[in-house]
Design an enzyme around this catalytic site. Structure first.
Site, mmCIF file in Angstrom:
data_model
loop_
_atom_site.group_PDB
_atom_site.id
_atom_site.type_symbol
_atom_site.label_atom_id
_atom_site.label_comp_id
_atom_site.label_asym_id
_atom_site.label_seq_id
_atom_site.Cartn_x
_atom_site.Cartn_y
_atom_site.Cartn_z
ATOM 1 N N ASP A 125 23.181 104.045 46.303
ATOM 2 C CA ASP A 125 23.748 103.905 44.907
ATOM 3 C C ASP A 125 24.874 104.241 44.616
ATOM 4 O O ASP A 125 25.938 104.920 44.970
ATOM 5 C CB ASP A 125 22.382 105.015 44.088
ATOM 6 N N ASP B 245 17.924 98.585 42.775
ATOM 7 C CA ASP B 245 17.223 98.616 41.671
ATOM 8 C C ASP B 245 17.395 98.271 40.595
ATOM 9 O O ASP B 245 16.326 97.961 39.728
ATOM 10 C CB ASP B 245 17.767 100.133 40.640
#
Length: 182
Positions: free
Chosen positions: A120, A138
């Site tokens: 991330d 995402d």
């Protein structure tokens, strides 16, 4: 059909390139503001063990084996979404939404299989999202879900309002003359 597969491959490639770029940099260089974002986007280098931690299966030398739950689930979901893309019926917005969800899911699945975690790498600096760090995969999943939801909502509204005359005739309101009474 092919254009949606190309879209999936392109979006997967963009997220993969971003993750590789972040991983190639020194960990001490993070977090930092992204250039030319005026402080609105902050870059991170987070390694997200994700829900694999919650889906561990007994086995392995240490008593836990990082099981196939997420792999099976994501693979099944990707298969279903690809099947939905292949069907002839459906709105274009739904197909784009399914392609976005599939690209995001496959990107995160690839990361999990290759690295054992998902990278991330950015956060949007606004009141409610400031503490959330995510990746483009995402974002693709969220955007695809929102697009499908909006398409379904607009489709339902459109079905109610078009053609309006047929709906009005079907109501057979007591103060309105019906075709038989005319």
């Amino acid at each position: 059909m092919k254009k949606y597969l190309y879209m999936i491959a392109a979006l997967f490639g963009i997220d993969y390139f971003c993750k590789e770029n972040i991983e190639a940099q020194k960990p001490e260089d993070f977090p930092r503001d992204m250039g030319k974002s005026h402080g609105k986007i902050r870059l991170y280098r987070n390694h997200n063990d994700g829900f694999c931690v919650l889906v561990q299966i007994a086995g392995g030398a240490d008593g836990l084996h990082d099981g196939g739950g997420p792999v099976v689930f994501t693979s099944a979901a990707a298969g279903i979404l690809t099947w939905l893309l292949c069907r002839d019926e459906g709105r274009k917005a739904d197909r784009i939404g399914f392609a976005l969800i599939t690209a995001g899911g496959l990107s995160n699945l690839y990361d999990r299989l290759k690295r054992g975690y998902v990278v991330d790498y950015f956060s949007i600096r606004c009141k409610y999202l400031e503490k959330v760090v995510f990746n483009l995969g995402d974002f693709f999943i969220f955007a695809g879900s929102a697009l499908i939801a909006a398409s379904d909502l607009l489709g339902a509204v459109r079905d109610l309002s078009s053609p309006a005359e047929a709906h009005i005739k079907a109501l057979r309101l007591p103060w309105r003359k019906t075709d038989e009474a005319e």
